[in-house]
Enzyme design. Structure first.
Site, short mmCIF file in Angstrom:
data_model
loop_
_atom_site.label_atom_id
_atom_site.label_comp_id
_atom_site.label_asym_id
_atom_site.label_seq_id
_atom_site.Cartn_x
_atom_site.Cartn_y
_atom_site.Cartn_z
N CYS A 100 21.26 35.04 -6.81
CA CYS A 100 19.86 34.63 -6.92
C CYS A 100 19.83 33.30 -7.67
CB CYS A 100 19.08 35.70 -7.67
SG CYS A 100 17.39 35.23 -8.09
N HIS A 101 18.80 32.50 -7.42
CA HIS A 101 18.73 31.21 -8.12
C HIS A 101 18.58 31.38 -9.63
CE1 HIS A 101 18.33 29.59 -4.08
NE2 HIS A 101 18.78 28.49 -4.62
N THR A 102 18.15 32.54 -10.06
CA THR A 102 18.05 32.75 -11.51
C THR A 102 19.44 32.84 -12.14
OG1 THR A 102 15.95 33.85 -11.11
CG2 THR A 102 16.92 34.18 -13.28
N HIS A 122 22.46 39.97 -10.85
CA HIS A 122 21.42 40.99 -11.06
C HIS A 122 20.81 41.50 -9.76
CE1 HIS A 122 19.29 37.17 -10.72
NE2 HIS A 122 18.23 37.87 -10.33
N GLU A 123 21.42 41.16 -8.60
CA GLU A 123 20.84 41.61 -7.31
C GLU A 123 21.95 42.37 -6.59
OE1 GLU A 123 18.02 38.74 -5.31
OE2 GLU A 123 19.36 39.04 -3.63
N CYS A 152 11.06 52.63 -18.59
CA CYS A 152 11.40 53.82 -19.39
C CYS A 152 10.36 54.92 -19.24
CB CYS A 152 11.57 53.43 -20.86
SG CYS A 152 10.01 53.14 -21.73
N CYS A 155 7.30 53.67 -23.09
CA CYS A 155 6.86 52.63 -24.04
C CYS A 155 5.40 52.25 -23.75
CB CYS A 155 7.77 51.41 -23.96
SG CYS A 155 7.51 50.39 -22.49
N CYS A 158 4.98 50.59 -20.32
CA CYS A 158 5.06 51.52 -19.18
C CYS A 158 3.83 52.41 -19.10
CB CYS A 158 6.33 52.37 -19.29
SG CYS A 158 7.83 51.45 -18.90
N CYS A 166 8.68 46.44 -19.16
CA CYS A 166 9.02 47.58 -20.03
C CYS A 166 9.63 47.02 -21.30
CB CYS A 166 10.01 48.48 -19.29
SG CYS A 166 10.78 49.74 -20.36
N ARG A 170 14.33 45.54 -23.67
CA ARG A 170 14.23 44.10 -23.36
C ARG A 170 14.87 43.22 -24.43
NH1 ARG A 170 14.80 39.81 -22.30
NH2 ARG A 170 13.60 38.31 -21.06
N CYS A 230 16.16 42.18 -6.39
CA CYS A 230 15.41 41.05 -6.96
C CYS A 230 14.55 40.33 -5.91
CB CYS A 230 16.32 40.06 -7.69
SG CYS A 230 15.37 38.72 -8.44
N ARG A 425 20.30 34.07 1.27
CA ARG A 425 21.07 34.89 0.33
C ARG A 425 22.53 35.00 0.79
NH1 ARG A 425 17.84 34.13 -3.45
NH2 ARG A 425 16.95 35.86 -4.64
N1 LIG Z 1 9.47 35.76 -11.16
C1 LIG Z 1 10.48 36.48 -10.71
O1 LIG Z 1 10.54 37.70 -10.91
C2 LIG Z 1 11.54 35.82 -9.91
C3 LIG Z 1 11.63 34.47 -9.84
N2 LIG Z 1 12.61 33.86 -9.11
C4 LIG Z 1 12.59 32.40 -9.05
O2 LIG Z 1 11.95 32.01 -7.85
C5 LIG Z 1 12.33 30.68 -7.51
C6 LIG Z 1 12.65 30.59 -6.03
O3 LIG Z 1 13.80 31.30 -5.72
P1 LIG Z 1 14.49 31.15 -4.27
O4 LIG Z 1 13.51 31.37 -3.18
O5 LIG Z 1 15.70 32.00 -4.28
O6 LIG Z 1 14.87 29.60 -4.33
P2 LIG Z 1 15.27 28.55 -3.19
O7 LIG Z 1 15.91 27.41 -3.89
O8 LIG Z 1 16.01 29.22 -2.11
O9 LIG Z 1 13.88 28.09 -2.59
C7 LIG Z 1 13.12 27.05 -3.12
C8 LIG Z 1 12.53 26.24 -1.96
O10 LIG Z 1 11.68 25.26 -2.53
C9 LIG Z 1 11.85 24.05 -1.82
N3 LIG Z 1 11.44 22.96 -2.71
C10 LIG Z 1 12.12 22.41 -3.74
N4 LIG Z 1 11.38 21.45 -4.34
C11 LIG Z 1 10.21 21.41 -3.68
C12 LIG Z 1 9.03 20.63 -3.83
N5 LIG Z 1 8.91 19.72 -4.78
N6 LIG Z 1 8.00 20.87 -2.98
C13 LIG Z 1 8.09 21.80 -2.01
N7 LIG Z 1 9.19 22.54 -1.81
C14 LIG Z 1 10.23 22.36 -2.64
C15 LIG Z 1 13.31 24.03 -1.42
O11 LIG Z 1 13.53 23.18 -0.31
C16 LIG Z 1 13.56 25.50 -1.11
O12 LIG Z 1 13.32 25.78 0.25
C17 LIG Z 1 13.48 30.33 -8.46
O13 LIG Z 1 12.96 29.55 -9.50
C18 LIG Z 1 13.92 31.69 -8.99
O14 LIG Z 1 14.55 31.58 -10.24
C19 LIG Z 1 13.52 34.58 -8.39
C20 LIG Z 1 13.47 35.94 -8.43
C21 LIG Z 1 12.52 36.68 -9.22
N1 LIG Z 2 15.38 34.08 -19.75
C1 LIG Z 2 14.54 33.37 -18.86
C2 LIG Z 2 13.61 34.33 -18.18
C3 LIG Z 2 13.54 34.02 -16.75
C4 LIG Z 2 12.54 34.92 -16.05
O1 LIG Z 2 11.37 34.69 -16.12
N2 LIG Z 2 13.02 35.94 -15.38
C5 LIG Z 2 12.20 36.76 -14.52
C6 LIG Z 2 13.04 37.34 -13.49
S1 LIG Z 2 13.82 36.11 -12.54
C7 LIG Z 2 14.78 36.95 -11.53
O2 LIG Z 2 15.50 36.41 -10.78
C8 LIG Z 2 11.56 37.91 -15.24
O3 LIG Z 2 11.42 38.99 -14.75
N3 LIG Z 2 11.08 37.69 -16.42
C9 LIG Z 2 10.52 38.72 -17.23
C10 LIG Z 2 11.48 39.11 -18.31
O4 LIG Z 2 11.20 40.08 -19.01
O5 LIG Z 2 12.51 38.45 -18.44
C11 LIG Z 2 13.76 32.29 -19.57
O6 LIG Z 2 13.51 32.45 -20.76
O7 LIG Z 2 13.43 31.29 -18.92
ZN LIG Z 3 16.74 37.15 -9.17
ZN LIG Z 4 9.01 51.17 -20.89
#
Ligand SMILES: NC(=O)C1=CN([C@@H]2O[C@H](COP(=O)(O)OP(=O)(O)OC[C@H]3O[C@@H](n4cnc5c(N)ncnc54)[C@H](O)[C@@H]3O)[C@@H](O)[C@H]2O)C=CC1
Ligand SMILES: N[C@@H](CCC(=O)N[C@@H](CSC=O)C(=O)NCC(=O)O)C(=O)O
Ligand SMILES: [Zn+2]
Ligand SMILES: [Zn+2]
Length: 432
Positions: A100-102, A122-123, A152, A155, A158, A166, A170, A230, A425
């Site tokens: 994952c990009h994270t 993590h995936e 959990c 908490c 949850c 949760c 954490r 993820c 992926r």
């Molecule tokens: N909040 C959460 O729970 C999660 C967050 N993430 C985050 O989500 C984000 C995306 O992840 P992926 O899809 O795997 O990344 P990815 O890199 O595959 O996709 C990003 C896309 O954005 C495009 N892009 C880059 N700069 C741009 C711009 N200025 N304008 C328009 N398009 C642009 C790229 O060409 C690419 O297609 C990452 O920052 C990742 O860390 C990932 C998993 C969970």
């Molecule tokens: N440690 C990072 C936190 C990055 C972040 O926001 N992670 C997401 C998941 S991204 C998965 O690929 C998230 O779920 N955040 C909630 C959490 O409890 O971490 C930073 O500080 O930037």
């Molecule tokens: Zn992820």
């Molecule tokens: Zn909990």
């Protein structure tokens, strides 16, 4: 413990037979004798696996893992020692892990919580090898998905019913250690390695908290459903849980990687009338059409700010927008392309340490709503099995997000691919 293990063996035999019953090759292509042969040899393999788990229970396991010794330096495949699970912990044999990009973000050194040396990842999906004292929700042989977002069920988070976050473990996972003794279960020749996100799945064995592991249908292909740990879940959940997109809505998705495509898929399933995909890589549009994107906008084709382009295309703005890149300027654009009075923008992308978002407060005063989502708002242990079931019923895509399959030893190559425009992926087979 012995009784629990025997029960696990019997249950897994039953599960395994259930898998065989649904394997098309057994019902169509083979005669009865050949089918019996497959069943016998498969049962032998399964028994060997269970015996292997019984032999390792309570022992330190030495296995291969990709170690991030320092930010941005190539990962090194090391023989690591994985201690047995303590109370409330589960040791999992990881079979498949996606990138994952994270993982790349933390590895880059831009994550304020990044600790080195560590084992990223993590995936993933795997099989429970052993459990620590007091663990009753899973047992050896169970098929599981490790969950970086714990659940959990006790908490205040949850119990609130308001969030999937949760609080139980954490602080420990953020510090790269286990909750019970604030120590790591990983080491290389006595030197401890930090855990990552409570999952560390770039290892053939990992130890996770029991609140961070979801038991799934044993018939589900682990090499596919690992993605539900993820990316795919996050995109779908951002639409269904965080934004709660209604039928007929106009949706804008910024960034068409795995997360953005899963948002598009979720929006289509929710009945969105238009799904506008925005990306600077025009190659993304052909793929994006298959995930529900109806229109494509490349900011490079326009002089005007991208938010103005979207507002002009949509009679005043979209109902929902999603930032799936991790770029704070685009987060602003995503908010500002929302319709006055009700438009909601969801931040999904993770931005680097030190980055901040800004907009004129007037944007919010006039009714736009700015939200964020972690794991798409899904409660991990409750919802991941449900997502797996939806995949098994062909109600959600997963296979379509897998563009590359490699093995653990090729993990550096896999990260290189992940940064290329053709990759969604990469799934690593952890045991080849
Ligand atoms: N909040 C959460 O729970 C999660 C967050 N993430 C985050 O989500 C984000 C995306 O992840 P992926 O899809 O795997 O990344 P990815 O890199 O595959 O996709 C990003 C896309 O954005 C495009 N892009 C880059 N700069 C741009 C711009 N200025 N304008 C328009 N398009 C642009 C790229 O060409 C690419 O297609 C990452 O920052 C990742 O860390 C990932 C998993 C969970
Ligand atoms: N440690 C990072 C936190 C990055 C972040 O926001 N992670 C997401 C998941 S991204 C998965 O690929 C998230 O779920 N955040 C909630 C959490 O409890 O971490 C930073 O500080 O930037
Ligand atoms: Zn992820
Ligand atoms: Zn909990």
């Amino acid at each position: 413990m012995v009784l629990r293990t025997e029960k696990a063996i019997v249950e897994n035999m039953i599960n395994f037979l259930a898998i065989l019953k649904t394997t098309p090759i057994l019902t169509k292509a083979m005669n009865a004798k050949e089918q019996l042969h497959v069943v016998h040899s498969s049962l032998i393999s399964l028994s060997l696996l269970i015996l292997q788990f019984m032999a390792t229970q309570g022992q330190v396991i030495t296995c291969k893992a990709a170690v991030a010794w320092e930010p941005n330096k190539p990962l090194v495949i090391e023989e690591v020692q994985v201690a047995p699970p303590k109370a409330g912990e589960v040791r999992v044999k990881i079979l498949f892990s996606a990138l994952c990009h994270t993982d790349a973000y933390t590895w880059s050194g831009k994550d304020p919580e990044g600790l080195f040396p560590c084992i990223l990842g993590h995936e993933a999906a795997g099989i429970v090898e052993s459990v620590g004292e007091g663990v009753t929700d899973v047992q050896p042989g169970d098929h599981v998905i490790p969950c970086y977002q714990a659940e959990c069920k006790e908490c205040k988070f949850c119990k609130s019913g308001k969030t999937n976050l949760c609080g139980k473990v954490r602080l420990a996972t953020g510090a790269g250690v286990m909750f019970s003794d604030r120590k790591s279960r990983f080491s290389v020749n006595g030197k401890p390695l930090y855990h990552f996100m409570g999952t560390s799945t770039f290892s053939q064995y990992t130890v996770v908290h029991n609140v961070s592991v979801a038991k799934i249908d044993p018939k589900a292909p682990l090499e596919k459903v690992c993605l539900l740990g993820c990316g795919v879940s996050t995109g779908l959940g951002a639409v269904w849980n965080t934004a709660k997109v209604e039928p007929g809505s106009i949706v804008a998705v910024f960034g068409l990687g795995t997360i953005g495509l899963a948002v598009a898929e979720g929006a289509k399933a929710a009945g969105a009338s238009r799904v506008i995909g925005i990306d600077i890589d025009r190659k993304k549009f052909d793929t994006a059409k298959n995930f529900g994107v109806t229109e494509f906008v490349n900011p490079k084709d326009h002089e005007k700010p991208i938010q103005q382009v979207i507002v002009d295309m949509t009679d005043g703005g979209v109902d929902y927008s999603f930032e799936c890149i991790g770029n704070v300027s685009i987060m602003r654009a995503a908010l500002e392309c929302c319709h006055k009075g009700w438009g909601t923008s969801v931040i999904v992308g993770v931005a680097a340490s030190g980055q901040e978002i800004s907009t004129r407060p007037f944007q919010l005063v006039t009714g736009r709503v700015w939200k964020g989502t972690a794991f798409g708002g899904f409660k991990s242990r409750s919802h991941v099995p449900w997502l797996v079931d939806k995949y098994m019923k062909k109600e959600i895509k997963v296979d379509e997000y897998i563009t590359h399959n490699l093995t653990l030893v090729d993990i550096n190559k896999a990260f290189h691919l992940l940064h290329g425009g053709d990759c969604l992926r990469v799934v690593l087979n952890m045991n080849v």
